[in-house]
Design a protein around this motif. Structure first.
Motif, PDB file in Angstrom:
ATOM      1  N   GLY A 263       0.860  -1.156   0.240  1.00  0.00           N
ATOM      2  CA  GLY A 263      -0.025  -0.075  -0.044  1.00  0.00           C
ATOM      3  C   GLY A 263       0.885   1.255   0.039  1.00  0.00           C
ATOM      4  N   SER A 264       0.220   2.248   0.643  1.00  0.00           N
ATOM      5  CA  SER A 264       0.916   3.467   0.497  1.00  0.00           C
ATOM      6  C   SER A 264       1.813   3.686   1.538  1.00  0.00           C
ATOM      7  CB  SER A 264       0.021   4.659   0.577  1.00  0.00           C
ATOM      8  OG  SER A 264      -0.994   4.840  -0.569  1.00  0.00           O
ATOM      9  N   ILE A 265       2.927   2.968   1.470  1.00  0.00           N
ATOM     10  CA  ILE A 265       4.155   2.786   2.626  1.00  0.00           C
ATOM     11  C   ILE A 265       5.201   3.602   2.367  1.00  0.00           C
ATOM     12  CG2 ILE A 265       5.558   1.503   3.926  1.00  0.00           C
ATOM     13  CD1 ILE A 265       3.522  -0.851   3.309  1.00  0.00           C
ATOM     14  N   PHE A 266       5.428   4.788   3.133  1.00  0.00           N
ATOM     15  CA  PHE A 266       6.691   5.460   3.202  1.00  0.00           C
ATOM     16  C   PHE A 266       8.151   4.579   3.778  1.00  0.00           C
ATOM     17  CE2 PHE A 266       9.668   8.897   2.218  1.00  0.00           C
ATOM     18  CZ  PHE A 266      10.451   9.074   3.498  1.00  0.00           C
ATOM     19  N   SER A 267       7.589   4.304   4.988  1.00  0.00           N
ATOM     20  CA  SER A 267       8.998   3.353   5.620  1.00  0.00           C
ATOM     21  C   SER A 267       8.055   2.543   6.705  1.00  0.00           C
ATOM     22  CB  SER A 267      10.069   4.213   6.183  1.00  0.00           C
ATOM     23  OG  SER A 267       9.764   4.837   7.111  1.00  0.00           O
ATOM     24  N   ILE A 268       8.743   1.538   7.113  1.00  0.00           N
ATOM     25  CA  ILE A 268       8.429   0.629   8.093  1.00  0.00           C
ATOM     26  C   ILE A 268       9.349   0.575   9.431  1.00  0.00           C
ATOM     27  CG2 ILE A 268       7.405  -1.657   8.913  1.00  0.00           C
ATOM     28  CD1 ILE A 268       6.746  -2.236   6.143  1.00  0.00           C
TER      29      ILE A 268
ATOM     30  N   ILE B 241       4.231   1.886  10.774  1.00  0.00           N
ATOM     31  CA  ILE B 241       4.267   2.134   9.531  1.00  0.00           C
ATOM     32  C   ILE B 241       4.326   3.859   9.414  1.00  0.00           C
ATOM     33  CG2 ILE B 241       3.410   2.193   7.076  1.00  0.00           C
ATOM     34  CD1 ILE B 241       2.615  -0.839   7.624  1.00  0.00           C
ATOM     35  N   PHE B 242       5.012   4.218   8.565  1.00  0.00           N
ATOM     36  CA  PHE B 242       4.843   5.775   8.271  1.00  0.00           C
ATOM     37  C   PHE B 242       4.252   5.589   6.585  1.00  0.00           C
ATOM     38  CE2 PHE B 242       6.674   8.861  11.014  1.00  0.00           C
ATOM     39  CZ  PHE B 242       7.599   8.151  11.595  1.00  0.00           C
ATOM     40  N   ARG B 243       2.887   6.137   6.625  1.00  0.00           N
ATOM     41  CA  ARG B 243       2.365   6.043   5.161  1.00  0.00           C
ATOM     42  C   ARG B 243       2.674   7.472   4.436  1.00  0.00           C
ATOM     43  NH1 ARG B 243      -4.011   5.796   5.610  1.00  0.00           N
ATOM     44  NH2 ARG B 243      -3.602   5.890   3.061  1.00  0.00           N
ATOM     45  N   THR B 244       2.677   7.130   3.162  1.00  0.00           N
ATOM     46  CA  THR B 244       3.135   8.190   2.129  1.00  0.00           C
ATOM     47  C   THR B 244       2.446   9.375   2.665  1.00  0.00           C
ATOM     48  OG1 THR B 244       3.843   6.489   0.680  1.00  0.00           O
ATOM     49  CG2 THR B 244       3.672   8.936  -0.035  1.00  0.00           C
ATOM     50  N   GLY B 245       3.226  10.577   2.823  1.00  0.00           N
ATOM     51  CA  GLY B 245       2.545  11.884   3.065  1.00  0.00           C
ATOM     52  C   GLY B 245       2.001  12.187   4.269  1.00  0.00           C
ATOM     53  N   SER B 246       2.420  11.137   5.389  1.00  0.00           N
ATOM     54  CA  SER B 246       1.901  11.311   6.622  1.00  0.00           C
ATOM     55  C   SER B 246       3.121  11.592   7.520  1.00  0.00           C
ATOM     56  CB  SER B 246       1.011   9.962   7.309  1.00  0.00           C
ATOM     57  OG  SER B 246       0.864  10.034   8.429  1.00  0.00           O
ATOM     58  N   ALA B 247       2.968  12.243   8.743  1.00  0.00           N
ATOM     59  CA  ALA B 247       3.993  12.723   9.557  1.00  0.00           C
ATOM     60  C   ALA B 247       3.826  11.762  10.791  1.00  0.00           C
ATOM     61  CB  ALA B 247       3.898  14.158  10.104  1.00  0.00           C
ATOM     62  N   TYR B 248       2.809  10.791  10.824  1.00  0.00           N
ATOM     63  CA  TYR B 248       2.756   9.908  12.037  1.00  0.00           C
ATOM     64  C   TYR B 248       2.776   8.433  11.753  1.00  0.00           C
ATOM     65  CZ  TYR B 248       0.067  14.102  13.198  1.00  0.00           C
ATOM     66  OH  TYR B 248      -0.176  15.476  13.602  1.00  0.00           O
ATOM     67  N   ILE B 249       3.489   7.826  12.867  1.00  0.00           N
ATOM     68  CA  ILE B 249       3.530   6.311  12.537  1.00  0.00           C
ATOM     69  C   ILE B 249       2.621   5.656  13.251  1.00  0.00           C
ATOM     70  CG2 ILE B 249       4.820   6.176  14.677  1.00  0.00           C
ATOM     71  CD1 ILE B 249       6.581   4.042  13.260  1.00  0.00           C
ATOM     72  N   VAL B 250       1.912   4.610  12.516  1.00  0.00           N
ATOM     73  CA  VAL B 250       0.620   4.066  12.724  1.00  0.00           C
ATOM     74  C   VAL B 250       0.992   2.490  12.763  1.00  0.00           C
ATOM     75  CG1 VAL B 250      -1.757   3.668  12.224  1.00  0.00           C
ATOM     76  CG2 VAL B 250      -0.845   5.764  11.701  1.00  0.00           C
ATOM     77  N   PRO B 251       0.502   1.960  14.077  1.00  0.00           N
ATOM     78  CA  PRO B 251       0.544   0.221  13.991  1.00  0.00           C
ATOM     79  C   PRO B 251      -0.435  -0.244  12.930  1.00  0.00           C
ATOM     80  CG  PRO B 251      -0.579   1.252  15.755  1.00  0.00           C
ATOM     81  CD  PRO B 251      -0.056   2.258  15.264  1.00  0.00           C
ATOM     82  N   TYR B 252      -0.142  -1.178  12.315  1.00  0.00           N
ATOM     83  CA  TYR B 252      -1.067  -2.063  11.455  1.00  0.00           C
ATOM     84  C   TYR B 252      -0.893  -3.405  11.845  1.00  0.00           C
ATOM     85  CZ  TYR B 252      -1.893   2.029   8.524  1.00  0.00           C
ATOM     86  OH  TYR B 252      -2.209   3.227   7.836  1.00  0.00           O
ATOM     87  N   TRP B 253      -2.115  -4.149  11.917  1.00  0.00           N
ATOM     88  CA  TRP B 253      -2.012  -5.655  12.333  1.00  0.00           C
ATOM     89  C   TRP B 253      -2.555  -6.369  11.041  1.00  0.00           C
ATOM     90  CZ3 TRP B 253      -0.660  -7.642  16.816  1.00  0.00           C
ATOM     91  CH2 TRP B 253      -0.743  -6.835  17.774  1.00  0.00           C
TER      92      TRP B 253
END
Length: 121
Positions: free
Chosen positions: A26-31, A99-111
Motif C-alpha cells: 500500500g501507501s508505505i513510506f517506511s516501516i 508504518i509511516f504512510r506516504t504523506g503522513s507525519a505519523y507512525i501508525v501500527p497495522y495488524w
C-alpha cells in the motif's frame, strides 16, 4: 491504504517446523518495527518476537532458541521461522508493523488478519 497479509500457518506435529510470512503493501513510506504476536483461546494476545528496521531482535522467553524473526526491507516483509514446535505454541499468530504512510507525519501500527498455527502432540 495499507494491508498486512500473513501466510504459512497450518497444522504440524510436535517437534515440527513452520515458517510464517507477512507482507505489507500500500501507501508505505517506511516501516519501523515489525513483530509477531499470538493469541491462544481464553488468553490475552502476547508478543512472540519483534525486529527493528536495523535488525535488532527480541523474543518472548518461551520461544527463545526455537523461533527466529527476520525481515526483508526491500519487500516490506517479516518472517517467523518456528522450530521445535510444542502444543503450547498453538494460537492465532498476528503480524504487526509500525508504518509511516506516504504523506503522513505519523507512525501508525497495522495488524494482519491472523493465521492459525496448531501443534498436535
Amino acid at each position: 491504504q495499507v494491508q498486512l497479509v500473513e501466510s504459512g500457518g497450518g497444522l504440524v506435529q510436535s517437534g515440527g517446523s513452520l515458517r510464517l510470512s507477512c507482507a505489507a503493501s500500500g501507501s508505505i513510506f517506511s516501516i519501523n518495527a515489525m513483530g509477531w504476536y499470538r493469541q491462544a483461546p481464553g488468553k490475552e494476545r502476547e508478543l512472540v518476537a519483534a525486529i527493528s528496521r536495523g535488525g535488532s531482535r527480541n523474543y518472548a522467553e518461551s520461544v527463545k532458541g526455537r523461533f527466529t524473526i527476520s525481515r526483508d526491507n526491500t519487500k516490506n516483509t517479516v518472517y517467523l521461522q518456528m522450530d521445535s514446535l510444542k502444543p503450547e505454541d498453538t494460537a492465532v499468530y498476528y503480524c504487526k508493523a509500525d508504518i509511516f504512510r506516504t504523506g503522513s507525519a505519523y507512525i501508525v501500527p497495522y495488524w494482519g488478519q491472523g493465521t492459525q498455527v496448531t501443534v498436535s502432540s
